[in-house]
Structures are given as C-alpha cells and as structure tokens.
Design an enzyme around this catalytic site. Structure first.
Site, mmCIF file in Angstrom:
data_model
loop_
_atom_site.group_PDB
_atom_site.id
_atom_site.type_symbol
_atom_site.label_atom_id
_atom_site.label_comp_id
_atom_site.label_asym_id
_atom_site.label_seq_id
_atom_site.Cartn_x
_atom_site.Cartn_y
_atom_site.Cartn_z
ATOM 1 N N SER A 1 1.288 4.843 7.055
ATOM 2 C CA SER A 1 0.593 5.324 5.864
ATOM 3 C C SER A 1 -0.645 6.102 6.281
ATOM 4 C CB SER A 1 0.183 4.148 4.980
ATOM 5 O OG SER A 1 1.309 3.551 4.387
ATOM 6 N N HIS B 1 -4.243 4.468 -0.879
ATOM 7 C CA HIS B 1 -4.027 3.024 -0.749
ATOM 8 C C HIS B 1 -4.578 2.485 0.556
ATOM 9 C CE1 HIS B 1 -0.149 4.044 1.418
ATOM 10 N NE2 HIS B 1 -0.431 2.920 2.047
ATOM 11 N N ASP C 1 -1.526 10.388 -3.216
ATOM 12 C CA ASP C 1 -1.991 9.285 -2.374
ATOM 13 C C ASP C 1 -2.864 9.804 -1.227
ATOM 14 O OD1 ASP C 1 -2.363 6.821 -1.275
ATOM 15 O OD2 ASP C 1 -0.252 6.277 -1.189
#
Length: 743
Positions: free
Chosen positions: A678, A82, A219
C-alpha cells in the site's frame, strides 16, 4: 500436461517472463531480469534499478507498515490515505474531525505532527550476511539453542550497523532462513501531515468497495520528513527543517494507457508461496475461520459503542479500519480457496518436486528435508491452536501495556546484547511512543467491552486450552457469561494508574521488584501470568529454531528444482524493499464479465449517494460538471487492439475503440503485490510516478499463496486523478508547485 506444468511453475515461484508478471524481486536481481524489463517497455536498465543510491530507488520510503516515495527535494512524501490514517486520526477530535473533512497545510508552519510513533525509513544498503548469521552454526545445534545463536549474531550485526544512531538496521531472513541480509535504513523521526483529502474521497466506497473493482477511491495523502538544522534526523521540534531528499520521483501528468509496462517498488509484507499443502489446509480449515470470528466480534463491539459517541468513533477509527481490512482479506482468502483448489495445486507441485528428487539418487537429502519440515509444521500448528484463545484473552490495551512494562523491567536487568529483541536500548523510544499513542486511541469503556468478549470466548474453550494462571489472576471460571466477566473486569480500571500517559510512563525504568509489590490490578495480572508467557515464548523459540534448520533445507530443494529449469527464484515477501513489474490490463472476473483497466470521475459521480461511503464531495461534482478538467480529461485510454493475423493478408476494418471521455480515477495492472505494498510508487518505463498502489481485486486475494496470472490484478489510484483534485477541487497549489510534473 502443459497446463499442469504451468501450474507447477507458478506455485513454486518461477518467473514465466512475459506470460506471467509474478515475482517480488530483490533489487539486486533486476539485472538478471533485463530481458523481461525490456519486453515490458521499461527503459531504466536493470543495473540502475539494483542501485539503491540512484534514481528511482533512492526515492522509495517505508513507513514501517506501508510504502511511500519522495516527490520533491524538500522531504515531501506521497503515500495512501489509509496508510496515513493514524496521522490524520492523531490530529482529529470530535469537534475537528480531519478524517471527515480532510486537511491542507498552506505553509510549512501549518503542517501537523503525524504522531510520536511515525517514522520514515530510507533503505540505503542491503548486505548479504548469511555467513555471519548462520554460516558457522554447528549442524547439530537445534531448537531454542539454535534460535538464540542466530539472534545473538543478528543483534551483534545490528549493534555495529547502528553505531550511527540516525540509522535503523535489521537482519532479515530470506528464503525462510536460507539467506540473511542486513538492511540499513536512515530513520526520520519527525514526520508531519501536509495534505489529506476528505474521507469521502480518500476512502470513497469504504469497506463495501474494499478489495472490489470497479473502484473510485482517491487513496492518497502527502506527509513530510523533517530533520534538525544540521541536516541530521531528530525528534520533533518546531525548529526542525524539511529533509533534503537525494532523489525524488518526477510525476508524469499524462499517466499510462492500456498495455503500457509499469514498475512498482515498495515493501510487501508477507506471502506464503513456498508453504506446504498442509499449511494451506490448516489456514483454510482452522486458522482463518477462527480469526474471522474474532475480528468480527471486535468490529461489532466497536461499531456498537461508537455509533452514538463521536469521541469513541474518532479514537477507534484507525483500529476498526484496519480490522475491517483484515476481515475482508481473510474472507476473500476463504472464498478464493473455495473457487480455486490451491491445496490440490500445492499437492501436485509437491509431487512434481518429489518426482524430480527421486529421479536422481544424489538428491535424496532433499527428501529428508521435506519429511523433517512436515514434522515441525505439525508441532507449530498444535502450538497455534493451543495458544490462540489465551492470546485473545489478553486483548486489552491496558493489560498489554502492563505486560510490556513488566517484561521490559525484567529484560533491562540483563546486558543489552542478551535482551530479547524488541526490549533492547534501541527499542525504548518506540515503546515510550506506543504508550503515549494510547492517549489518542484508548478508552476504558471500549477496552473492557472488547476484552470481556474475548475472555468469555476463552472461557468457553475446553479445559486443556485454558491457562490456570490467567483464570486465577482474573478471578474467572468456565461458564461465566460475558456480562459477568465484564462486571468483574470493569472494576479494575478505576483502580489503575495506567489509564493515563503519565501513569504508564511512570513505570518506565522501574525495577521488577516494584512491579511485584504494586497494587495496580493490571500490573498484578501481568506479574501473575509472566511465567506462563515466558514459557510460551520459550516454546516458540524452540519451534523457530527447528524451522530455521528445516525450512532452508526445503528451500534449497525448491531452488535447485527451479535452477535445473534455468529459472530465477524470488523470496517470499518479508517487508523488505522489492520491485515488481507488469502491464496495465483488465481481467476476466467471472464467466462473461471482463473488467476494463480504468475507472473515471464520470463513473464515480454515477455511483454517488447521499450517505457515506459514497457521498462524494459536492465541490468535486461541481468542478467536474463545470468542465474544470483541462489537462486531465481523456477521450481514450485504451491501447489500439492488434488486428488478427489474417488482416495482414486481407483488408480489415479498423477496430472500434470505445471512448473514455472522463478524468481517470483508478487503474489495474498485473503487478505482483500484497499487504505492505500500500502506497507503493507505480512508475512508467522511465521511472516517472503515474500512480499509487492501494489494493487488490477480490479475485486476487489468494495471491499470497498462489499467483494466478489470468486474474491477479493490483488496483492503483491514477496520478491524474490526484493532480486534478489538487488543482481543481482542494486548491492544493502550494503542494503542486513543489513537485516536478511533466507530460
């Protein structure tokens, strides 16, 4: 009484050692935390972690909005799927949708440009510059004058630091202005996409599973930094070569087990753990509900228009993904405030601080700082309510481009040192890149649909909230429906040259007078509302200047309170490099439900459905069912439970440890993370890569305000799942061969 004391300690940001793994620590603080690191089984000395020139910290990378790390000597970087979504979307079309099908470059020549805006930032130095920024400011200097003085000092330091154009520097406040540090980062301008799994892997579970656990999301994505042949950063060129990273993380293919200690390093965005109780009440009762409504309106509009238009779906994929993430986080915050009365907890903490202050007459100045802070916060909240709908009524990418270009023209007439930050000479390339980026992420039909909805919402507000200059420029008035607003605004786009990259770039370098004389409707609107925008910017500067006095004074009280108890204090997150530590462990989610720390491919397949977002690729299922799991299939990942104390005196049966029997996918730790983390590297005690941070559990979302050690957990993609997919599913052997993999 003990419970209250622990609650106070957590809210005020104290380290509770092995009891709570709270703390987003500045690297230099790690030496002070050696006992805690040792207790977690971290073998790397705190002094080594504090040295940004050494392994593993020199391998950490910022994307400017996410975290990442080098994993080969040739500039290969791993981050979240992402986080690389813009790069994937930038290279996608409706006929070649890399978001859906994934991408793998089998050679350097096949790697794709990530986009003109993408950068890699490597932090090389962090220097305390508090004395140069605020040390000599007169105590009576306040408001916008104080703000401008601080900005002037920051800009002078940045200019000196950026004498070498290959570096990007910033001067960032810590403890809300009590300290300032200069951050010096090497900036790589040529970033390329190397390998990304399909969305059915990288975003498995989609928005349904976002912030949820159990999770089964791959991810991860690999990108690469390039430089000129001389080894120095350079804009994209086919002649550029891979960057030679000084250090890169070794990858441990054996991963971690339950109970193992871990390190996590990255660039957390923003936390609010030192905010007042009234600020929580404002967020919970007004700010967050207003934002939820706005985001949901925009998401619904994008979903509606892109449902039958593949081109729009690709162009706005990154936008809607980001909005969905913000939406779920905001809703989680609101739900979390309902479950845990953080407002009441904060009130208790503030009272405890006041009691400590009142216990000694020499601390009376601290009381004054709290009262002064409350007054400025009241003014700041009133400003937010006054301007929220006006800001939303400018939510058009086309209008934003026009406003940026006109403000840049006006700022460019000043000496560079006097320009507002964001509009200096150093910012021109990024402004130009943003204007070019619109080519891949803008459509007039979508823009007018989003904009008209927000203008209609703005027109429904009381007269005191609306801005006469905007009403006149748009020729709108109270009571108009969205359809009426849309019909009026839609006529502007065919008349504007800003709908193309060339048309937008044409206005770079133009004089303000040319903007004033322009007949382009968006430029005319930008000119018409500039004075109002400027007045609001000035008001914001005044508030910022006031806060730069009163918040540091309040933080001095908080730090003194903590120091009196012998506890170190970490600053709120501010997008700078931080380190946290924790353990691999599950948590009690709700009454009677304990969530274990690992998920598996077996569980992923059991969750599989025919349609997105649970449409796991058939090749993944086939590889697993055909037994292609050698090296990554684990029978047990649980730590052996400790026997009760009485078993030392009496014979007890060996505890039953449930078999895992699968390939691990995601795992939980107690690490302290937030947005911006992230893509952060999750490392074992030796500093070897074992996973990537990508999310938090739903119960943990309120940790931006309050860290609850019982339920706060971060979710990571297990490096064993990444390696298994690369080897057995996607055939990314060329990327595997670059990395140093150990067991």
């Amino acid at each position: 009484m003990k419970t209250k004391t622990l609650m106070i300690a957590a809210v005020l940001g104290l380290s509770l050692g092995a009891v709570a793994d709270e703390g987003q620590w500045q690297p230099y603080q790690m030496a002070q935390l050696q006992d805690e690191l040792t207790a977690k089984g971290i073998e790397i000395p705190g002094k080594q972690l504090a040295d940004l020139s050494q392994y593993p910290m020199n391998a950490m990378v910022s994307l400017g909005y996410c975290s990442a790390s080098f994993v080969s000597p040739n500039g290969l970087v791993i981050t979240n799927h992402h986080c690389a979504y813009n790069a994937i979307q930038n290279n996608s079309t409706k006929d070649n949708n890399l978001i859906e099908k994934g991408f793998l470059a089998k050679s350097l020549s096949e790697e794709l440009p990530a986009g003109a805006q993408e950068r890699l930032y490597i932090t090389e130095a962090v220097t305390d510059v508090t004395a140069q920024v605020a040390g000599a400011l007169a105590p009576e200097l306040s408001g916008s004058a104080r703000y401008e003085a601080i900005e002037a000092n920051r800009k002078a330091l940045i200019k000196s630091c950026e004498a070498d154009p290959n570096y990007r520097c910033s001067v960032v406040s810590f403890h809300h202005g009590l300290e300032y540090f200069q951050i010096k980062q090497l900036m790589l301008q040529d970033v390329r996409l190397v390998y990304a799994p399909s969305e059915s892997v990288g975003n498995y579970g989609g928005d349904i599973d976002n912030f949820e656990y159990p999770r089964h999301t791959g991810d991860y994505t690999f990108i690469r930094g390039y430089v000129g042949k001389d080894g120095k950063p350079a804009p994209y060129s086919v002649d550029n070569v891979p960057y030679k990273s000084k250090h890169f993380l070794t990858v441990n293919a054996s991963g971690v087990r339950q109970g193992d200690g871990i390190l996590l390093a990255g660039y957390p965005g923003r936390t609010s753990r030192y905010r007042l109780a009234d600020e929580i009440a404002f967020a919970a009762n007004w700010q967050y509900p207003a934002q939820v409504k706005t985001y949901q309106q925009i998401i619904d509009t994008i979903d509606h228009l892109s449902a039958k238009d593949a081109d729009l779906k690709v162009k706005y994929a990154s936008t809607v993904k980001s909005l969905n993430n913000r939406m779920k986080k905001l809703q989680g915050l609101l739900d979390g405030f309902g479950v845990t009365d953080i407002h009441a907890i904060k009130q208790q903490q503030e009272q405890a601080l006041l009691d400590w202050i009142n216990a000694d007459a020499s601390r009376s100045a601290y009381q004054q700082s709290i009262s002064a802070l409350q007054q400025v916060i009241d003014a700041e909240q009133a400003y937010s309510q006054q301007t929220y709908y006006f800001d939303n009524a400018k939510r058009s990418d086309m209008l934003k481009a026009a406003m940026t270009l006109y403000r840049l023209a006006i700022e460019s007439e000043k000496p560079d040192a006097e320009r507002d930050m964001g509009y200096q000479q150093r910012d021109l390339s990024m402004i130009e890149s943003r204007l070019a980026r619109m080519e891949k992420s803008f459509d007039p039909a979508m823009d007018v649909a989003i904009w008209s909805e927000q203008v209609a919402e703005y027109l429904a507000q009381p007269d005191a909230v609306r801005v006469a200059e905007l009403d006149a420029a748009l020729a709108v008035s109270a009571g108009m429906s969205q359809a009426e607003v849309s019909a009026k605004l839609a006529t502007l786009y065919p008349q504007s040259q800003l709908t193309t990259t060339e048309g937008r770039k044409y206005w770079l370098g133009k004089a303000p007078a040319e903007f004033v004389q322009s007949t382009d409707p968006f430029i005319r609107i930008a000119v018409a509302i500039y004075a109002k925008n400027k007045a609001l910017v000035q008001q914001e500067k005044t508030l910022s200047g006031q806060l730069s006095q009163v918040r540091p004074a309040y933080m001095q009280a908080v730090i003194a309170y903590n120091n009196a108890q012998g506890k170190p204090v970490y600053p709120d997150a501010n997008s700078t490099l931080r380190i946290t530590y924790g353990s691999v462990e599950g948590y009690p989610a709700v009454d009677g439900v304990y969530k274990t720390p690992f998920t598996s491919v077996k569980g992923l397949i059991a969750k599989r459905q025919a349609e997105y977002p649970f449409n796991a690729p058939q090749k993944l299922v086939d590889a697993y069912n055909n037994g292609q799991t050698a090296g990554y299939f684990y029978q047990n990942l649980a730590a052996k439970p400790q026997l009760p104390w009485h078993c030392k005196l009496f014979s007890c049966p060996e505890p039953d440890v449930k078999a895992f029997n699968s390939v691990p996918v995601n795992f939980l730790t107690s690490a302290d993370t937030t947005g911006g983390n992230s893509g952060s590297a999750v490392m074992n005690g030796k500093g070897e890569l074992v996973g990537l941070n990508f999310d938090s559990t739903y119960e943990s979302i309120t940790k931006d305000w309050y860290f609850n050690p019982e339920i706060t957990r971060a979710i990571h993609v297990d490096i064993r799942y990444v390696l298994w997919l690369m080897q057995y599913v996607d055939g990314a052997q060329n990327v595997l061969d670059e990395m140093e993999i150990v067991r």
